[in-house]
Scaffold this motif. Structure first.
Motif, PDB file in Angstrom:
ATOM      1  N   LYS A  98       0.828  -1.207   0.000  1.00 40.80           N
ATOM      2  CA  LYS A  98       0.000   0.000   0.000  1.00 40.80           C
ATOM      3  C   LYS A  98       0.862   1.255   0.000  1.00 40.80           C
ATOM      4  N   PRO A  99       0.476   2.257  -0.769  1.00 37.55           N
ATOM      5  CA  PRO A  99       1.254   3.486  -0.724  1.00 37.55           C
ATOM      6  C   PRO A  99       1.077   4.155   0.641  1.00 37.55           C
ATOM      7  N   GLN A 100       2.111   4.814   1.124  1.00 39.54           N
ATOM      8  CA  GLN A 100       2.021   5.493   2.419  1.00 39.54           C
ATOM      9  C   GLN A 100       1.347   6.853   2.241  1.00 39.54           C
ATOM     10  N   PRO A 101       0.297   7.103   2.993  1.00 40.57           N
ATOM     11  CA  PRO A 101      -0.379   8.393   2.851  1.00 40.57           C
ATOM     12  C   PRO A 101       0.382   9.508   3.558  1.00 40.57           C
ATOM     13  N   PRO A 102       0.100  10.732   3.197  1.00 45.61           N
ATOM     14  CA  PRO A 102       0.719  11.840   3.922  1.00 45.61           C
ATOM     15  C   PRO A 102       0.128  11.898   5.334  1.00 45.61           C
ATOM     16  N   PRO A 103       0.880  12.403   6.316  1.00 46.10           N
ATOM     17  CA  PRO A 103       0.379  12.444   7.685  1.00 46.10           C
ATOM     18  C   PRO A 103      -0.742  13.467   7.891  1.00 46.10           C
ATOM     19  N   ALA A 104      -0.821  14.442   7.021  1.00 48.80           N
ATOM     20  CA  ALA A 104      -1.853  15.470   7.163  1.00 48.80           C
ATOM     21  C   ALA A 104      -2.243  15.949   5.769  1.00 48.80           C
ATOM     22  N   ILE A 105      -3.015  17.007   5.725  1.00 43.30           N
ATOM     23  CA  ILE A 105      -3.457  17.537   4.440  1.00 43.30           C
ATOM     24  C   ILE A 105      -2.261  17.960   3.581  1.00 43.30           C
ATOM     25  N   LEU A 106      -2.397  17.787   2.266  1.00 38.02           N
ATOM     26  CA  LEU A 106      -1.353  18.185   1.315  1.00 38.02           C
ATOM     27  C   LEU A 106      -1.504  19.668   0.993  1.00 38.02           C
ATOM     28  N   LEU A 107      -1.577  20.480   2.033  1.00 37.36           N
ATOM     29  CA  LEU A 107      -1.781  21.907   1.845  1.00 37.36           C
ATOM     30  C   LEU A 107      -0.677  22.612   2.619  1.00 37.36           C
TER      31      LEU A 107
END
Ligand code: 6CM
Length: 254
Positions: A9-18
């Protein structure tokens, strides 16, 4: 088995990509965190006064009665379990504005007004008029996030939050502006087959949906409550069938 799935599984970012400098950065992270906390607390808000609105198979819809200055603010929550689809798929289709009008029964139109980041955009939505009230509209950001569970034995969570905001390009005008705080959160349970690849028969999705809607101006309480009682179960059925239909022949989005 589960470790293998996690590894690909790809690792998601820890928070919003903003960018943290953006004026909505804190709000989006905070509202999303509040929804995740409510889920972790097993939807327990300390009071046990949820009223069952509708039960149909695995779907259960509850509300709490709440009025302020004569406006109906009844919080709503629902749980559902659906086989054959993943939480990522449910959240993807709930979030994707390109398909919103394919399953939404309560909107007249919906358009993007600004992309904030790859996982977040703001849209303007015109709600179908309900007689005898004035027509409503809503402007909200939609944020999608994959939250990895620190406990490797426990499933990850996918969540979408739709939260009212203001935007200079759509001032309140023709319509009464509705305020809302909505979340769709899912966990996918995988029952690995004895041999061979995981198929749609091996997956089950547990869905939690919450909606806090302020009609923004006068609307007859009895009509509004009747609309909610009819429309939320209808939405949950229609939306989940839609996702089953469109994903049936597609590769599983874990
Ligand atoms: O969550 C749902 N849809 C999302 C994507 O569109 C989004 C919802 C936005 C609209 C929420 C409006 C609720 C209805 C307000 C009624 C006001 C009518 C007033 C007249 C009463 C007499 O999060 C599914 C929403 C399902 C709604 C039933």
């Amino acid at each position: 088995e589960r470790k293998h799935i996690a590894a690909v599984k790809p690792q998601p970012p820890p928070a919003i990509l903003l960018s943290p400098n953006h004026s909505l950065y804190n709000e989006i992270n905070q509202i999303t965190a509040e929804h995740l906390k409510f889920l972790e607390d097993k939807n327990d808000d300390g009071e046990d006064n949820w009223i069952m609105l509708h039960e149909e198979g695995e779907m259960k819809v509850y509300k709490r009665e709440l009025e302020e200055d004569g406006l109906v603010l009844d919080p709503l929550k629902a749980v559902h379990t659906v086989k054959g689809i993943t939480g990522h798929e449910i959240c993807h289709y709930f979030w994707d504005l390109n398909v919103r009008m394919d399953w939404e029964g309560t909107l007249e139109s919906s358009r993007c007004i600004e992309w904030l980041s790859e996982d977040t955009f703001i849209s303007h939505n015109i709600i179908k008029r309900v007689w005898p009230a004035s027509q409503r509209d809503a402007v909200f950001w939609s944020h999608i996030r994959h939250v990895i569970n620190e406990d490797e034995e426990e499933p990850d969570t996918w969540i979408v939050v739709n939260y009212s905001t203001d935007h200079p390009t759509v001032p309140v005008g023709k319509y009464v502006r509705v305020k809302m705080n909505v979340s769709m959160a899912c966990q996918t349970l995988i029952e690995p087959p004895d041999d061979g690849e995981i198929t749609r028969d091996n997956i089950t999705c547990k869905i939690s949906y919450t909606a806090n809607v302020n009609p923004g101006g006068w609307a007859p309480a009895s009509v509004l409550r009747a609309v909610y009682k009819r429309e939320y179960p209808k939405f949950l059925k229609r939306f989940t069938s839609y996702v089953k239909e469109v994903t049936a022949e597609k590769a599983i989005m874990l």
